[in-house]
Design a protein around this motif. Sequence first.
Motif, PDB file in Angstrom:
ATOM      1  N   THR A 193       0.845  -1.193   0.000  1.00 43.53           N
ATOM      2  CA  THR A 193       0.000   0.000   0.000  1.00 43.53           C
ATOM      3  C   THR A 193       0.882   1.246   0.000  1.00 43.53           C
ATOM      4  O   THR A 193       1.981   1.240   0.567  1.00 43.53           O
ATOM      5  CB  THR A 193      -0.932   0.041   1.226  1.00 43.53           C
ATOM      6  N   HIS A 194       0.391   2.294  -0.631  1.00 42.38           N
ATOM      7  CA  HIS A 194       1.142   3.555  -0.693  1.00 42.38           C
ATOM      8  C   HIS A 194       0.168   4.723  -0.691  1.00 42.38           C
ATOM      9  O   HIS A 194      -0.919   4.660  -1.283  1.00 42.38           O
ATOM     10  CB  HIS A 194       2.013   3.622  -1.948  1.00 42.38           C
ATOM     11  N   GLU A 195       0.584   5.805  -0.006  1.00 44.55           N
ATOM     12  CA  GLU A 195      -0.212   7.024   0.060  1.00 44.55           C
ATOM     13  C   GLU A 195       0.720   8.229   0.141  1.00 44.55           C
ATOM     14  O   GLU A 195       1.629   8.243   0.962  1.00 44.55           O
ATOM     15  CB  GLU A 195      -1.141   6.985   1.271  1.00 44.55           C
ATOM     16  N   THR A 196       0.506   9.217  -0.718  1.00 44.81           N
ATOM     17  CA  THR A 196       1.312  10.433  -0.716  1.00 44.81           C
ATOM     18  C   THR A 196       0.405  11.657  -0.733  1.00 44.81           C
ATOM     19  O   THR A 196      -0.545  11.723  -1.520  1.00 44.81           O
ATOM     20  CB  THR A 196       2.262  10.482  -1.929  1.00 44.81           C
ATOM     21  N   PHE A 197       0.705  12.614   0.151  1.00 46.13           N
ATOM     22  CA  PHE A 197       0.021  13.902   0.188  1.00 46.13           C
ATOM     23  C   PHE A 197       0.998  15.001  -0.233  1.00 46.13           C
ATOM     24  O   PHE A 197       2.132  15.043   0.256  1.00 46.13           O
ATOM     25  CB  PHE A 197      -0.471  14.231   1.608  1.00 46.13           C
ATOM     26  N   TYR A 198       0.550  15.885  -1.109  1.00 46.75           N
ATOM     27  CA  TYR A 198       1.301  17.095  -1.462  1.00 46.75           C
ATOM     28  C   TYR A 198       0.388  18.275  -1.151  1.00 46.75           C
ATOM     29  O   TYR A 198      -0.711  18.384  -1.706  1.00 46.75           O
ATOM     30  CB  TYR A 198       1.674  17.078  -2.938  1.00 46.75           C
ATOM     31  N   GLN A 199       0.844  19.155  -0.219  1.00 48.54           N
ATOM     32  CA  GLN A 199      -0.010  20.223   0.275  1.00 48.54           C
ATOM     33  C   GLN A 199       0.706  21.574   0.208  1.00 48.54           C
ATOM     34  O   GLN A 199       1.331  22.018   1.174  1.00 48.54           O
ATOM     35  CB  GLN A 199      -0.454  19.914   1.708  1.00 48.54           C
ATOM     36  N   PRO A 200       0.616  22.262  -0.936  1.00 51.35           N
ATOM     37  CA  PRO A 200       1.227  23.591  -1.049  1.00 51.35           C
ATOM     38  C   PRO A 200       0.282  24.681  -0.568  1.00 51.35           C
ATOM     39  O   PRO A 200      -0.947  24.525  -0.579  1.00 51.35           O
ATOM     40  CB  PRO A 200       1.466  23.717  -2.559  1.00 51.35           C
ATOM     41  N   SER A 201       0.861  25.800  -0.151  1.00 55.25           N
ATOM     42  CA  SER A 201       0.076  26.966   0.224  1.00 55.25           C
ATOM     43  C   SER A 201      -0.615  27.528  -1.018  1.00 55.25           C
ATOM     44  O   SER A 201      -0.035  27.555  -2.113  1.00 55.25           O
ATOM     45  CB  SER A 201       0.983  28.035   0.840  1.00 55.25           C
ATOM     46  N   VAL A 202      -1.858  27.969  -0.880  1.00 51.87           N
ATOM     47  CA  VAL A 202      -2.591  28.539  -2.009  1.00 51.87           C
ATOM     48  C   VAL A 202      -1.932  29.828  -2.481  1.00 51.87           C
ATOM     49  O   VAL A 202      -1.791  30.071  -3.684  1.00 51.87           O
ATOM     50  CB  VAL A 202      -4.066  28.792  -1.619  1.00 51.87           C
ATOM     51  N   ARG A 203      -1.477  30.660  -1.554  1.00 47.57           N
ATOM     52  CA  ARG A 203      -0.918  31.964  -1.916  1.00 47.57           C
ATOM     53  C   ARG A 203       0.537  31.886  -2.360  1.00 47.57           C
ATOM     54  O   ARG A 203       0.978  32.695  -3.175  1.00 47.57           O
ATOM     55  CB  ARG A 203      -1.042  32.925  -0.738  1.00 47.57           C
ATOM     56  N   ASP A 204       1.287  30.949  -1.815  1.00 51.91           N
ATOM     57  CA  ASP A 204       2.715  30.865  -2.134  1.00 51.91           C
ATOM     58  C   ASP A 204       3.118  29.396  -2.139  1.00 51.91           C
ATOM     59  O   ASP A 204       3.329  28.803  -1.087  1.00 51.91           O
ATOM     60  CB  ASP A 204       3.534  31.634  -1.101  1.00 51.91           C
ATOM     61  N   MET A 205       3.246  28.785  -3.316  1.00 49.72           N
ATOM     62  CA  MET A 205       3.457  27.346  -3.425  1.00 49.72           C
ATOM     63  C   MET A 205       4.856  26.901  -3.009  1.00 49.72           C
ATOM     64  O   MET A 205       5.129  25.703  -2.949  1.00 49.72           O
ATOM     65  CB  MET A 205       3.154  26.870  -4.850  1.00 49.72           C
ATOM     66  N   GLN A 206       5.772  27.862  -2.708  1.00 53.51           N
ATOM     67  CA  GLN A 206       7.075  27.458  -2.195  1.00 53.51           C
ATOM     68  C   GLN A 206       6.985  26.986  -0.740  1.00 53.51           C
ATOM     69  O   GLN A 206       7.907  26.356  -0.224  1.00 53.51           O
ATOM     70  CB  GLN A 206       8.079  28.597  -2.311  1.00 53.51           C
ATOM     71  N   HIS A 207       5.870  27.269  -0.083  1.00 51.60           N
ATOM     72  CA  HIS A 207       5.608  26.753   1.257  1.00 51.60           C
ATOM     73  C   HIS A 207       4.708  25.526   1.112  1.00 51.60           C
ATOM     74  O   HIS A 207       3.534  25.651   0.735  1.00 51.60           O
ATOM     75  CB  HIS A 207       4.927  27.814   2.122  1.00 51.60           C
ATOM     76  N   PHE A 208       5.238  24.354   1.378  1.00 57.37           N
ATOM     77  CA  PHE A 208       4.494  23.124   1.120  1.00 57.37           C
ATOM     78  C   PHE A 208       4.939  22.022   2.077  1.00 57.37           C
ATOM     79  O   PHE A 208       5.988  22.105   2.726  1.00 57.37           O
ATOM     80  CB  PHE A 208       4.702  22.657  -0.327  1.00 57.37           C
ATOM     81  N   THR A 209       4.124  20.994   2.146  1.00 52.10           N
ATOM     82  CA  THR A 209       4.471  19.769   2.869  1.00 52.10           C
ATOM     83  C   THR A 209       4.219  18.583   1.950  1.00 52.10           C
ATOM     84  O   THR A 209       3.293  18.603   1.120  1.00 52.10           O
ATOM     85  CB  THR A 209       3.643  19.595   4.156  1.00 52.10           C
ATOM     86  N   ILE A 210       5.036  17.551   2.103  1.00 53.61           N
ATOM     87  CA  ILE A 210       4.853  16.279   1.395  1.00 53.61           C
ATOM     88  C   ILE A 210       4.953  15.169   2.427  1.00 53.61           C
ATOM     89  O   ILE A 210       5.918  15.117   3.193  1.00 53.61           O
ATOM     90  CB  ILE A 210       5.905  16.062   0.296  1.00 53.61           C
ATOM     91  N   THR A 211       3.971  14.303   2.448  1.00 53.22           N
ATOM     92  CA  THR A 211       3.967  13.160   3.353  1.00 53.22           C
ATOM     93  C   THR A 211       3.750  11.895   2.545  1.00 53.22           C
ATOM     94  O   THR A 211       2.807  11.814   1.746  1.00 53.22           O
ATOM     95  CB  THR A 211       2.864  13.283   4.413  1.00 53.22           C
ATOM     96  N   SER A 212       4.621  10.902   2.768  1.00 53.50           N
ATOM     97  CA  SER A 212       4.560   9.657   2.010  1.00 53.50           C
ATOM     98  C   SER A 212       4.620   8.472   2.964  1.00 53.50           C
ATOM     99  O   SER A 212       5.488   8.420   3.846  1.00 53.50           O
ATOM    100  CB  SER A 212       5.718   9.591   1.008  1.00 53.50           C
ATOM    101  N   ASN A 213       3.705   7.521   2.806  1.00 55.37           N
ATOM    102  CA  ASN A 213       3.657   6.313   3.630  1.00 55.37           C
ATOM    103  C   ASN A 213       3.535   5.084   2.735  1.00 55.37           C
ATOM    104  O   ASN A 213       2.603   4.997   1.923  1.00 55.37           O
ATOM    105  CB  ASN A 213       2.466   6.356   4.595  1.00 55.37           C
ATOM    106  N   SER A 214       4.474   4.146   2.891  1.00 58.09           N
ATOM    107  CA  SER A 214       4.458   2.899   2.120  1.00 58.09           C
ATOM    108  C   SER A 214       4.563   1.726   3.087  1.00 58.09           C
ATOM    109  O   SER A 214       5.381   1.752   4.009  1.00 58.09           O
ATOM    110  CB  SER A 214       5.626   2.847   1.129  1.00 58.09           C
ATOM    111  N   THR A 215       3.746   0.696   2.865  1.00 57.32           N
ATOM    112  CA  THR A 215       3.723  -0.451   3.760  1.00 57.32           C
ATOM    113  C   THR A 215       3.625  -1.742   2.970  1.00 57.32           C
ATOM    114  O   THR A 215       2.815  -1.859   2.034  1.00 57.32           O
ATOM    115  CB  THR A 215       2.531  -0.378   4.743  1.00 57.32           C
ATOM    116  N   LEU A 216       4.431  -2.713   3.352  1.00 57.96           N
ATOM    117  CA  LEU A 216       4.366  -4.062   2.801  1.00 57.96           C
ATOM    118  C   LEU A 216       3.900  -4.979   3.924  1.00 57.96           C
ATOM    119  O   LEU A 216       4.523  -5.032   4.991  1.00 57.96           O
ATOM    120  CB  LEU A 216       5.740  -4.501   2.281  1.00 57.96           C
ATOM    121  N   THR A 217       2.798  -5.689   3.696  1.00 55.12           N
ATOM    122  CA  THR A 217       2.190  -6.532   4.724  1.00 55.12           C
ATOM    123  C   THR A 217       2.227  -7.994   4.301  1.00 55.12           C
ATOM    124  O   THR A 217       1.834  -8.328   3.169  1.00 55.12           O
ATOM    125  CB  THR A 217       0.730  -6.127   4.990  1.00 55.12           C
TER     126      THR A 217
END
Length: 259
Positions: A193-217
């Motif tokens: 399973t894999h999930e990635t979030f990309y969350q940039p600021s609406v006003r200034d896209m140089q301010h952003f967060t990226i979160t990635s989670n990968s799991t093998l079960t």
Amino acid sequence: MKQAAPLARAIGTGILVTSLALIRPALLPAQEIGWNGSTEANASLFFGNTEQWVVAGSSKLSYSDSSVEIRGELRADYAETSVDSGGSVVSRRAWLFSTGVDLSPFSRVSPFFLGSAESSLQARIARRYAAGFGGKLTYIQTDDTKLSTSLAMLWERTKVMDGNSNPDLASSRLRWSFRIKGSHKLDDRIRFTHETFYQPSVRDMQHFTITSNSTLTFDLNKTLGFTGSLHDSYDSEARRRGARSNNDGQFLVGLRARY
């Protein structure tokens, strides 16, 4: 008025995404009705030249039928590291609670609402709250493979750790939130399973967060399974809050129970 224009356009786009989601109710197969949940415990230990121990855990619970899905998730981790002067220091301490409601969850396109609260010692976040809405597009939903993307708009408020305030940091932001999520069953016992979030600021896209989670079960039976998980996150403003790095990641092994 000029400063309000980007905000108005962003809110209008978010409303459009949700409206489109409401008018495409085509149902997909592989529906999971009723209550579903899981609990996972992870740990790692280093000794010798580097002495450190890490414990982490997560719990998920959801209910779904043809009209609505309600879900909640709690994650937490804690770590201590030995120092040359003797003793140990807390090197990690974080928790995250998230919740969401999906309307028509088994349709190809569905609207949703979400909210979260978190704290992170390593990222120097005392509290961060977020809430928003958006739409999800599901490409594949079978017993073996699932793939979807979503676009949402979030309002976020952050309070930094005491003594690390920066007048240039915005305490409140409006963010886009783009997510890609998928899973694939490699055989009868192994699933990725894999999930990635990309969350940039609406006003200034140089301010952003990226979160990635990968799991093998690897499933031992219908209830228990071994997991190997890679969690990685990047916050463009973490160092400005006093963190050692903008990037934060860890690999953990553990045991998951489904119910």
